[in-house]
Design a protein around this motif. Sequence first.
Motif, PDB file in Angstrom:
ATOM      1  N   GLY A  36      11.433  47.582  44.121  1.00 58.16           N
ATOM      2  CA  GLY A  36      11.915  47.548  45.498  1.00 58.16           C
ATOM      3  C   GLY A  36      13.397  47.786  45.714  1.00 58.16           C
ATOM      4  O   GLY A  36      13.814  48.072  46.826  1.00 58.16           O
ATOM      5  N   ASP A  37      14.215  47.660  44.670  1.00 57.45           N
ATOM      6  CA  ASP A  37      15.652  47.927  44.871  1.00 57.45           C
ATOM      7  C   ASP A  37      15.895  49.435  44.848  1.00 57.45           C
ATOM      8  O   ASP A  37      15.254  50.161  44.101  1.00 57.45           O
ATOM      9  CB  ASP A  37      16.487  47.255  43.784  1.00 57.45           C
ATOM     10  N   GLN A  38      16.850  49.864  45.674  1.00 55.51           N
ATOM     11  CA  GLN A  38      17.094  51.303  45.790  1.00 55.51           C
ATOM     12  C   GLN A  38      18.453  51.636  45.214  1.00 55.51           C
ATOM     13  O   GLN A  38      19.431  51.807  45.937  1.00 55.51           O
ATOM     14  CB  GLN A  38      16.957  51.745  47.252  1.00 55.51           C
ATOM     15  N   ARG A  39      18.535  51.644  43.885  1.00 57.33           N
ATOM     16  CA  ARG A  39      19.775  52.043  43.218  1.00 57.33           C
ATOM     17  C   ARG A  39      19.428  52.611  41.849  1.00 57.33           C
ATOM     18  O   ARG A  39      18.326  52.455  41.346  1.00 57.33           O
ATOM     19  CB  ARG A  39      20.737  50.862  43.101  1.00 57.33           C
ATOM     20  N   ILE A  40      20.441  53.277  41.254  1.00 55.41           N
ATOM     21  CA  ILE A  40      20.242  53.992  39.992  1.00 55.41           C
ATOM     22  C   ILE A  40      20.568  53.097  38.794  1.00 55.41           C
ATOM     23  O   ILE A  40      20.074  53.332  37.695  1.00 55.41           O
ATOM     24  CB  ILE A  40      21.158  55.259  39.977  1.00 55.41           C
ATOM     25  N   SER A  41      21.416  52.074  38.998  1.00 51.57           N
ATOM     26  CA  SER A  41      21.782  51.143  37.919  1.00 51.57           C
ATOM     27  C   SER A  41      22.170  51.865  36.627  1.00 51.57           C
ATOM     28  O   SER A  41      21.736  51.480  35.540  1.00 51.57           O
ATOM     29  CB  SER A  41      20.639  50.140  37.675  1.00 51.57           C
ATOM     30  N   ASN A  42      22.982  52.901  36.771  1.00 51.63           N
ATOM     31  CA  ASN A  42      23.576  53.568  35.601  1.00 51.63           C
ATOM     32  C   ASN A  42      22.542  54.261  34.710  1.00 51.63           C
ATOM     33  O   ASN A  42      22.746  54.382  33.501  1.00 51.63           O
ATOM     34  CB  ASN A  42      24.408  52.555  34.789  1.00 51.63           C
ATOM     35  N   PHE A  43      21.431  54.705  35.292  1.00 53.85           N
ATOM     36  CA  PHE A  43      20.461  55.471  34.481  1.00 53.85           C
ATOM     37  C   PHE A  43      20.972  56.906  34.348  1.00 53.85           C
ATOM     38  O   PHE A  43      22.163  57.098  34.191  1.00 53.85           O
ATOM     39  CB  PHE A  43      19.066  55.351  35.117  1.00 53.85           C
ATOM     40  N   LEU A  44      20.156  57.905  34.426  1.00 50.30           N
ATOM     41  CA  LEU A  44      20.515  59.275  34.046  1.00 50.30           C
ATOM     42  C   LEU A  44      21.454  59.904  35.079  1.00 50.30           C
ATOM     43  O   LEU A  44      21.033  60.725  35.885  1.00 50.30           O
ATOM     44  CB  LEU A  44      19.218  60.073  33.916  1.00 50.30           C
ATOM     45  N   LEU A  45      22.721  59.532  35.050  1.00 48.54           N
ATOM     46  CA  LEU A  45      23.636  59.913  36.137  1.00 48.54           C
ATOM     47  C   LEU A  45      23.836  61.425  36.225  1.00 48.54           C
ATOM     48  O   LEU A  45      23.695  62.018  37.284  1.00 48.54           O
ATOM     49  CB  LEU A  45      24.992  59.224  35.945  1.00 48.54           C
ATOM     50  N   TRP A  46      24.190  62.024  35.124  1.00 45.79           N
ATOM     51  CA  TRP A  46      24.419  63.481  35.111  1.00 45.79           C
ATOM     52  C   TRP A  46      23.098  64.207  35.349  1.00 45.79           C
ATOM     53  O   TRP A  46      23.020  65.152  36.140  1.00 45.79           O
ATOM     54  CB  TRP A  46      25.025  63.878  33.755  1.00 45.79           C
ATOM     55  N   GLN A  47      22.082  63.741  34.645  1.00 44.72           N
ATOM     56  CA  GLN A  47      20.803  64.459  34.588  1.00 44.72           C
ATOM     57  C   GLN A  47      20.043  64.416  35.907  1.00 44.72           C
ATOM     58  O   GLN A  47      19.173  65.247  36.155  1.00 44.72           O
ATOM     59  CB  GLN A  47      19.925  63.845  33.490  1.00 44.72           C
ATOM     60  N   SER A  48      20.326  63.428  36.757  1.00 49.79           N
ATOM     61  CA  SER A  48      19.512  63.290  37.966  1.00 49.79           C
ATOM     62  C   SER A  48      20.199  63.882  39.201  1.00 49.79           C
ATOM     63  O   SER A  48      19.861  63.541  40.326  1.00 49.79           O
ATOM     64  CB  SER A  48      19.150  61.820  38.204  1.00 49.79           C
ATOM     65  N   ALA A  49      21.120  64.816  38.965  1.00 55.86           N
ATOM     66  CA  ALA A  49      21.852  65.424  40.087  1.00 55.86           C
ATOM     67  C   ALA A  49      20.908  65.964  41.166  1.00 55.86           C
ATOM     68  O   ALA A  49      21.180  65.827  42.358  1.00 55.86           O
ATOM     69  CB  ALA A  49      22.767  66.534  39.568  1.00 55.86           C
ATOM     70  N   TYR A  50      19.786  66.573  40.754  1.00 58.81           N
ATOM     71  CA  TYR A  50      18.817  67.112  41.720  1.00 58.81           C
ATOM     72  C   TYR A  50      17.414  66.557  41.540  1.00 58.81           C
ATOM     73  O   TYR A  50      16.434  67.200  41.906  1.00 58.81           O
ATOM     74  CB  TYR A  50      18.838  68.649  41.699  1.00 58.81           C
ATOM     75  N   THR A  51      17.354  65.367  40.996  1.00 63.13           N
ATOM     76  CA  THR A  51      16.057  64.716  40.789  1.00 63.13           C
ATOM     77  C   THR A  51      15.562  64.107  42.097  1.00 63.13           C
ATOM     78  O   THR A  51      16.358  63.569  42.867  1.00 63.13           O
ATOM     79  CB  THR A  51      16.227  63.611  39.717  1.00 63.13           C
ATOM     80  N   GLU A  52      14.266  64.195  42.332  1.00 66.63           N
ATOM     81  CA  GLU A  52      13.676  63.524  43.505  1.00 66.63           C
ATOM     82  C   GLU A  52      13.534  62.029  43.186  1.00 66.63           C
ATOM     83  O   GLU A  52      13.029  61.665  42.124  1.00 66.63           O
ATOM     84  CB  GLU A  52      12.291  64.116  43.818  1.00 66.63           C
ATOM     85  N   LEU A  53      13.979  61.195  44.112  1.00 68.30           N
ATOM     86  CA  LEU A  53      13.956  59.749  43.888  1.00 68.30           C
ATOM     87  C   LEU A  53      12.827  59.095  44.694  1.00 68.30           C
ATOM     88  O   LEU A  53      12.661  59.401  45.876  1.00 68.30           O
ATOM     89  CB  LEU A  53      15.292  59.124  44.322  1.00 68.30           C
ATOM     90  N   ILE A  54      12.079  58.246  44.042  1.00 67.66           N
ATOM     91  CA  ILE A  54      11.036  57.496  44.737  1.00 67.66           C
ATOM     92  C   ILE A  54      11.165  56.025  44.355  1.00 67.66           C
ATOM     93  O   ILE A  54      11.247  55.690  43.170  1.00 67.66           O
ATOM     94  CB  ILE A  54       9.634  58.057  44.425  1.00 67.66           C
ATOM     95  N   PHE A  55      11.241  55.178  45.365  1.00 73.36           N
ATOM     96  CA  PHE A  55      11.390  53.742  45.128  1.00 73.36           C
ATOM     97  C   PHE A  55      10.069  53.062  45.455  1.00 73.36           C
ATOM     98  O   PHE A  55       9.596  53.132  46.585  1.00 73.36           O
ATOM     99  CB  PHE A  55      12.545  53.195  45.973  1.00 73.36           C
ATOM    100  N   SER A  56       9.484  52.452  44.448  1.00 73.31           N
ATOM    101  CA  SER A  56       8.192  51.798  44.626  1.00 73.31           C
ATOM    102  C   SER A  56       8.395  50.299  44.794  1.00 73.31           C
ATOM    103  O   SER A  56       9.152  49.692  44.039  1.00 73.31           O
ATOM    104  CB  SER A  56       7.315  52.071  43.402  1.00 73.31           C
ATOM    105  N   PRO A  57       7.718  49.697  45.784  1.00 72.43           N
ATOM    106  CA  PRO A  57       7.864  48.248  45.953  1.00 72.43           C
ATOM    107  C   PRO A  57       7.163  47.461  44.846  1.00 72.43           C
ATOM    108  O   PRO A  57       7.414  46.271  44.676  1.00 72.43           O
ATOM    109  CB  PRO A  57       7.200  47.976  47.307  1.00 72.43           C
ATOM    110  N   ALA A  58       6.276  48.101  44.097  1.00 75.90           N
ATOM    111  CA  ALA A  58       5.528  47.371  43.062  1.00 75.90           C
ATOM    112  C   ALA A  58       6.477  46.819  42.010  1.00 75.90           C
ATOM    113  O   ALA A  58       7.376  47.518  41.543  1.00 75.90           O
ATOM    114  CB  ALA A  58       4.513  48.300  42.412  1.00 75.90           C
TER     115      ALA A  58
END
Length: 248
Positions: free
Chosen positions: A197-219
């Motif tokens: 449910g949180d909507q943040r990247i928390s320092n994951f693939l910063l460079w690599q996700s420049a054009y990644t589609e983001l989906i936040f699941s409440p599960a």
Amino acid sequence: MPPVAAPIPAPSDPSDGPRHVAIIMDGNGRWAKARGMPRTAGHRRGVETVRATVRAAGELGVEYLTLFGFSTENWKRPADEVNFLMGLLRQYLRAELDTLAKEGARLRVVGDRDGLAADIVDMINIAEERTRANARIHVSIALNYGGRADIVQAAQRLAQAVALGKLAPAAIDEQTVERHLLTRDLPEPDLLIRTGGDQRISNFLLWQSAYTELIFSPALWPDFSKADLEYAIAEFRRRERRYGAVAG
Ligand code: IPE
Ligand code: IPE
Ligand code: MG
């Protein structure tokens, strides 16, 4: 994302991707707390979800699955919890290697290995070696991984090459940087799912996700199911990726 009970959109064509799905597996602690259990119980259940998700991703035609297992910041947690997580990692590697090898999965670990215990590094090396020839699905686990740390280590190696006169600063382009990242053997993630449910990247693939589609699941991660993964993939296929250009 709607609640779990929502109908799953009609299946779409696996050739539409996503080829590479990355997941921030979050919510183990909250899952346990909601049941009056210690956080560690949530992590234990979370490992079951890892097993199920690797299988489901393979069945859904995902070629690369990258799971955030432990961040460079997770060392800030109480020592007991960190030790428990490292113990679970040992158990997972010991218990799952045969299955992964048999199912055609190639296992990689991305992250700073210097910070991990020597026996874990040995287990990782053995697992990577044993699954090296597999290509049905590429499973990467990010351990002691930080997106910023990854960029920093790439910068250090490039600076060293420049200092040694092996690389001209003007020759450094995006491909050069990419080739020095820990993820250099992986394509960029097409879809990044964060559970919990949180909507943040928390320092994951910063460079690599420049054009990644983001989906936040409440599960919460222990509750994340194949249906939730299918839902995220269907949502991904409805998105239009423009990469800064004009819609086609
Ligand atoms: C994710 O669950 C697992 C790891 C970060 C290792 P958390 O432990 O972060 O669970 P919450 O977010 O506190 O619920
Ligand atoms: C991200 O989750 C790291 C992993 C899933 C391994 P965290 O629980 O550590 O992230 P924050 O603290 O909520 O940003
Ligand atoms: Mg968390």
